[in-house]
Scaffold this motif. Structure first.
Motif, PDB file in Angstrom:
ATOM      1  N   SER A 130      -2.025  15.463   2.415  1.00 30.14           N
ATOM      2  CA  SER A 130      -2.541  15.817   3.746  1.00 30.14           C
ATOM      3  C   SER A 130      -3.242  14.646   4.431  1.00 30.14           C
ATOM      4  O   SER A 130      -3.330  14.618   5.663  1.00 30.14           O
ATOM      5  CB  SER A 130      -3.493  17.007   3.644  1.00 30.14           C
ATOM      6  N   SER A 131      -3.730  13.684   3.670  1.00 27.81           N
ATOM      7  CA  SER A 131      -4.410  12.540   4.280  1.00 27.81           C
ATOM      8  C   SER A 131      -3.459  11.377   4.575  1.00 27.81           C
ATOM      9  O   SER A 131      -3.912  10.280   4.892  1.00 27.81           O
ATOM     10  CB  SER A 131      -5.530  12.056   3.358  1.00 27.81           C
ATOM     11  N   ALA A 132      -2.167  11.615   4.510  1.00 27.49           N
ATOM     12  CA  ALA A 132      -1.194  10.546   4.737  1.00 27.49           C
ATOM     13  C   ALA A 132      -1.165  10.079   6.185  1.00 27.49           C
ATOM     14  O   ALA A 132      -0.634   9.009   6.480  1.00 27.49           O
ATOM     15  CB  ALA A 132       0.202  11.003   4.316  1.00 27.49           C
ATOM     16  N   TRP A 133      -1.734  10.838   7.075  1.00 23.89           N
ATOM     17  CA  TRP A 133      -1.759  10.422   8.474  1.00 23.89           C
ATOM     18  C   TRP A 133      -2.569   9.138   8.654  1.00 23.89           C
ATOM     19  O   TRP A 133      -2.265   8.328   9.526  1.00 23.89           O
ATOM     20  CB  TRP A 133      -2.335  11.526   9.362  1.00 23.89           C
ATOM     21  N   LEU A 134      -3.593   8.941   7.817  1.00 23.97           N
ATOM     22  CA  LEU A 134      -4.471   7.786   7.977  1.00 23.97           C
ATOM     23  C   LEU A 134      -3.743   6.442   7.824  1.00 23.97           C
ATOM     24  O   LEU A 134      -3.840   5.587   8.720  1.00 23.97           O
ATOM     25  CB  LEU A 134      -5.655   7.879   7.005  1.00 23.97           C
ATOM     26  N   TYR A 154      12.041   6.855   1.054  1.00 18.66           N
ATOM     27  CA  TYR A 154      11.327   6.018   2.012  1.00 18.66           C
ATOM     28  C   TYR A 154      10.503   4.914   1.362  1.00 18.66           C
ATOM     29  O   TYR A 154      10.331   3.858   1.951  1.00 18.66           O
ATOM     30  CB  TYR A 154      10.369   6.865   2.865  1.00 18.66           C
ATOM     31  N   PHE A 155       9.962   5.155   0.156  1.00 16.36           N
ATOM     32  CA  PHE A 155       8.939   4.262  -0.378  1.00 16.36           C
ATOM     33  C   PHE A 155       9.121   3.885  -1.839  1.00 16.36           C
ATOM     34  O   PHE A 155       8.167   3.451  -2.470  1.00 16.36           O
ATOM     35  CB  PHE A 155       7.555   4.915  -0.210  1.00 16.36           C
ATOM     36  N   SER A 156      10.298   4.000  -2.415  1.00 14.93           N
ATOM     37  CA  SER A 156      10.453   3.783  -3.860  1.00 14.93           C
ATOM     38  C   SER A 156      10.344   2.307  -4.268  1.00 14.93           C
ATOM     39  O   SER A 156       9.846   1.991  -5.333  1.00 14.93           O
ATOM     40  CB  SER A 156      11.774   4.339  -4.351  1.00 14.93           C
ATOM     41  N   ARG A 157      10.822   1.400  -3.427  1.00 22.06           N
ATOM     42  CA  ARG A 157      10.776  -0.037  -3.712  1.00 22.06           C
ATOM     43  C   ARG A 157      10.210  -0.759  -2.499  1.00 22.06           C
ATOM     44  O   ARG A 157      10.188  -0.229  -1.392  1.00 22.06           O
ATOM     45  CB  ARG A 157      12.185  -0.578  -3.993  1.00 22.06           C
ATOM     46  N   LEU A 158       9.782  -1.987  -2.710  1.00 25.45           N
ATOM     47  CA  LEU A 158       9.163  -2.743  -1.632  1.00 25.45           C
ATOM     48  C   LEU A 158      10.130  -2.970  -0.468  1.00 25.45           C
ATOM     49  O   LEU A 158       9.738  -2.843   0.694  1.00 25.45           O
ATOM     50  CB  LEU A 158       8.633  -4.080  -2.166  1.00 25.45           C
ATOM     51  N   ILE A 204       0.830  -1.209   0.000  1.00 29.93           N
ATOM     52  CA  ILE A 204       0.000   0.000   0.000  1.00 29.93           C
ATOM     53  C   ILE A 204       0.862   1.256   0.000  1.00 29.93           C
ATOM     54  O   ILE A 204       0.658   2.170  -0.812  1.00 29.93           O
ATOM     55  CB  ILE A 204      -0.966  -0.009   1.209  1.00 29.93           C
ATOM     56  N   PHE A 205       1.837   1.334   0.917  1.00 28.13           N
ATOM     57  CA  PHE A 205       2.686   2.524   1.010  1.00 28.13           C
ATOM     58  C   PHE A 205       3.521   2.710  -0.253  1.00 28.13           C
ATOM     59  O   PHE A 205       3.705   3.839  -0.710  1.00 28.13           O
ATOM     60  CB  PHE A 205       3.596   2.441   2.244  1.00 28.13           C
ATOM     61  N   THR A 206       4.034   1.618  -0.807  1.00 31.07           N
ATOM     62  CA  THR A 206       4.828   1.733  -2.034  1.00 31.07           C
ATOM     63  C   THR A 206       3.960   2.241  -3.180  1.00 31.07           C
ATOM     64  O   THR A 206       4.382   3.105  -3.950  1.00 31.07           O
ATOM     65  CB  THR A 206       5.456   0.376  -2.401  1.00 31.07           C
ATOM     66  N   THR A 220      11.375   1.057   6.024  1.00 31.22           N
ATOM     67  CA  THR A 220      10.748   2.267   6.565  1.00 31.22           C
ATOM     68  C   THR A 220       9.611   1.902   7.510  1.00 31.22           C
ATOM     69  O   THR A 220       9.473   2.508   8.583  1.00 31.22           O
ATOM     70  CB  THR A 220      10.224   3.149   5.424  1.00 31.22           C
ATOM     71  N   LEU A 221       8.811   0.910   7.149  1.00 29.72           N
ATOM     72  CA  LEU A 221       7.711   0.502   8.018  1.00 29.72           C
ATOM     73  C   LEU A 221       8.220  -0.127   9.313  1.00 29.72           C
ATOM     74  O   LEU A 221       7.605   0.044  10.366  1.00 29.72           O
ATOM     75  CB  LEU A 221       6.774  -0.454   7.281  1.00 29.72           C
ATOM     76  N   PHE A 222       9.332  -0.834   9.249  1.00 28.50           N
ATOM     77  CA  PHE A 222       9.924  -1.353  10.486  1.00 28.50           C
ATOM     78  C   PHE A 222      10.357  -0.201  11.378  1.00 28.50           C
ATOM     79  O   PHE A 222      10.148  -0.226  12.596  1.00 28.50           O
ATOM     80  CB  PHE A 222      11.112  -2.269  10.174  1.00 28.50           C
ATOM     81  N   GLN A 223      10.938   0.816  10.781  1.00 29.90           N
ATOM     82  CA  GLN A 223      11.334   2.008  11.533  1.00 29.90           C
ATOM     83  C   GLN A 223      10.105   2.691  12.126  1.00 29.90           C
ATOM     84  O   GLN A 223      10.124   3.122  13.278  1.00 29.90           O
ATOM     85  CB  GLN A 223      12.086   2.970  10.610  1.00 29.90           C
TER      86      GLN A 223
END
Length: 159
Positions: A129-133, A97-101, A79-81, A107-110
């Motif tokens: 702005s909705s990235a907080w969700l 942070y999110f260019s490749r899986l 989803i994030f990628t 990044t998600l572990f962090q």
């Protein structure tokens, strides 16, 4: 070996000692292996022995929890990628942070450990702005899995 003879191999801890020392002699670069001999002290104390037995009985349940966490990580990494993969290429974030899986998984572990996740989230939220969700959802789910389920499994094994 000379003191007990062949009876040395009847004791599990003495056999363990023999293997550790033999390995450290055979491979001099592995001298650190000798520090594992200190594990024998753990069985000398009754309370520590009970904790180790409880941990041993809960390992299969913790394995299931780790598998569940791996599935959650993979789903959120996809989803994030998909949502944020072009941010670094477009110059919207200072770090990739999110260019490749694999980068997203790190990044998600962090984010899950809480190490600097507000900085990552704010940097992404400057553009979306909705990235907080997705961040709050991911943190809530992983914290529930790690804290609640793991602690429940440990408490169940001790009780």
């Amino acid at each position: 070996f000379g003191y007990r003879g062949i009876d040395l191999f009847k004791s599990g801890w003495l056999s363990f000692d023999f293997v550790v020392v033999a390995l450290s002699w055979a491979f001099p670069t592995v001298q650190v292996v000798r520090t594992f001999r200190g594990l024998r002290l753990l069985t000398r104390f009754h309370a520590i022995r009970n904790i180790l037995l409880a941990l041993q009985s809960v390992i299969p349940m913790l394995g299931s929890i780790v598998l569940l966490l791996a599935v959650i990580f993979y789903v959120f990494a996809v989803i994030f990628t998909d949502l944020y993969k072009s941010m670094y290429a477009d110059g919207l974030t200072s770090i990739d942070y999110f260019s490749r899986l694999d980068v997203t998984l790190f990044t998600l572990f962090q984010v899950m450990t809480g190490a600097g996740w507000p900085d990552i989230a704010r940097e992404v939220m400057a553009t979306y702005s909705s990235a907080w969700l997705p961040f709050v959802t991911f943190i809530s789910i992983t914290m529930f899995v790690v804290i609640e389920l793991a602690v429940a499994a440990l408490c169940r094994s001790v009780a």
